[in-house]
Design a protein around this motif. Structure first.
Motif, PDB file in Angstrom:
ATOM      1  N   ARG A 107       0.815  -1.217   0.000  1.00  8.83           N
ATOM      2  CA  ARG A 107       0.000   0.000   0.000  1.00  8.83           C
ATOM      3  C   ARG A 107       0.849   1.268   0.000  1.00  8.83           C
ATOM      4  N   GLN A 108       1.850   1.327   0.900  1.00  7.04           N
ATOM      5  CA  GLN A 108       2.665   2.534   1.067  1.00  7.04           C
ATOM      6  C   GLN A 108       1.766   3.760   1.266  1.00  7.04           C
ATOM      7  N   PRO A 160       2.651   3.742  -7.258  1.00  7.48           N
ATOM      8  CA  PRO A 160       2.026   4.264  -8.482  1.00  7.48           C
ATOM      9  C   PRO A 160       1.004   3.313  -9.092  1.00  7.48           C
ATOM     10  N   SER A 161       1.000   2.042  -8.663  1.00 13.43           N
ATOM     11  CA  SER A 161       0.026   1.102  -9.198  1.00 13.43           C
ATOM     12  C   SER A 161      -1.317   1.169  -8.473  1.00 13.43           C
ATOM     13  N   LEU A 162      -1.422   2.033  -7.461  1.00  9.15           N
ATOM     14  CA  LEU A 162      -2.675   2.195  -6.710  1.00  9.15           C
ATOM     15  C   LEU A 162      -3.129   3.652  -6.726  1.00  9.15           C
ATOM     16  N   ALA A 213      -9.819  -1.268  -3.646  1.00  8.33           N
ATOM     17  CA  ALA A 213      -9.401  -0.303  -4.661  1.00  8.33           C
ATOM     18  C   ALA A 213      -9.025  -1.034  -5.936  1.00  8.33           C
ATOM     19  N   ASP A 214      -9.647  -0.648  -7.044  1.00 10.69           N
ATOM     20  CA  ASP A 214      -9.320  -1.203  -8.362  1.00 10.69           C
ATOM     21  C   ASP A 214      -9.381  -2.726  -8.396  1.00 10.69           C
TER      22      ASP A 214
END
Length: 255
Positions: A107-108, A160-162, A213-214
């Motif tokens: 997540r970060q 960046p993928s979330l 998410a997504d």
């Protein structure tokens, strides 16, 4: 899971004790003196959710409370209060073992959370704290009640993928059930010192924005968010004499 069960058991116990107040045969009007208090407290607010799955004392953020307390009997007191706090929670700075798990690393995420709580609770005092004839006045207590909560939150991520985890500030309203324990100590006839630890049960899992998410699992959908307050307080007591009802002459036989 064990802490969760203890908290729920404590809540049930306190609510049963509060319920017994409505069946008490001792009326408040019987007391010669009634008291009310105004006070302030400082301490820490703590959030438990996706970014902080376990309670840790070091995760507390500054919080401020103001309250009004009134005795109802020698056992029960009612208290209304306001609590304000602001905190930042980060997947990288949780401070416990879960920060090295795959989900937080994935997540970060960082959460900025401000909250304002308005509560009304009942306190059950184990000792007769309001007996002025005692040389030392001290009493532990349970409390439980209801609260309204308004909170403002913002979530960001370094992954960046979330992109859907980047969410702007949003304000929500909800209700919670506060309960916990504390102790009161009379410094003098008017001044009181208090120490308290309380838990707030929420009925949603939306305090930290984290759910789904997504289509990718980024949160535990089976666990609700919680928040806590623990702190120290200073209050001032006002005393009022309860005068007996005025004497009214009863009519006699010859009247």
């Amino acid at each position: 899971m064990t802490l969760h069960r203890i908290q729920l058991a404590l809540l049930v116990c306190v609510m049963l004790q509060i319920g017994s107040a409505f069946f008490s045969t001792q009326a408040h009007a019987q007391y010669k003196v009634s008291t009310s208090e105004i006070g302030v407290g400082i301490g820490g607010a703590n959030y438990k959710g996706e970014l902080a799955p376990e309670y840790r004392f070091l995760n507390n953020q500054p919080a401020l409370t103001v309250f009004y307390r009134r005795d109802l009997t020698n056992t029960f007191t009612a208290r209304g209060g306001i609590m304000l706090s602001h905190r930042i929670a980060d997947d990288n700075t949780i401070g416990d073992d879960v920060q090295d798990l795959p989900l937080p690393d994935y997540r970060q995420a960082e959460l900025r959370l401000s909250l304002a709580e308005v509560s009304l609770v009942m306190e059950y005092n184990f000792l007769d704290y309001y007996d002025l004839s005692q040389k030392v006045r001290i009493s532990p207590y349970f409390f439980a009640g209801f609260a309204g909560l308004i909170y403002n939150k913002k979530l960001t991520t370094d992954n960046p993928s979330l992109p859907s985890l980047d969410k702007p500030f949003d304000t929500d309203l909800t209700v919670s059930v506060p309960f916990g324990v504390g102790i009161k100590y009379a410094l003098s006839k008017h001044w009181n010192l208090g120490l308290e630890f309380g838990t707030r049960i929420l009925f949603n899992d939306n305090m930290d924005f984290l759910s789904e998410a997504d289509g990718k699992h980024v949160a535990n959908p089976y666990d609700k968010d919680w928040y806590y307050y623990n702190g120290i307080s200073l209050s001032y007591t006002f005393y009022r004499a309860n005068c007996p009802p005025p004497y009214r002459r009863q009519p006699g036989i010859l009247d």
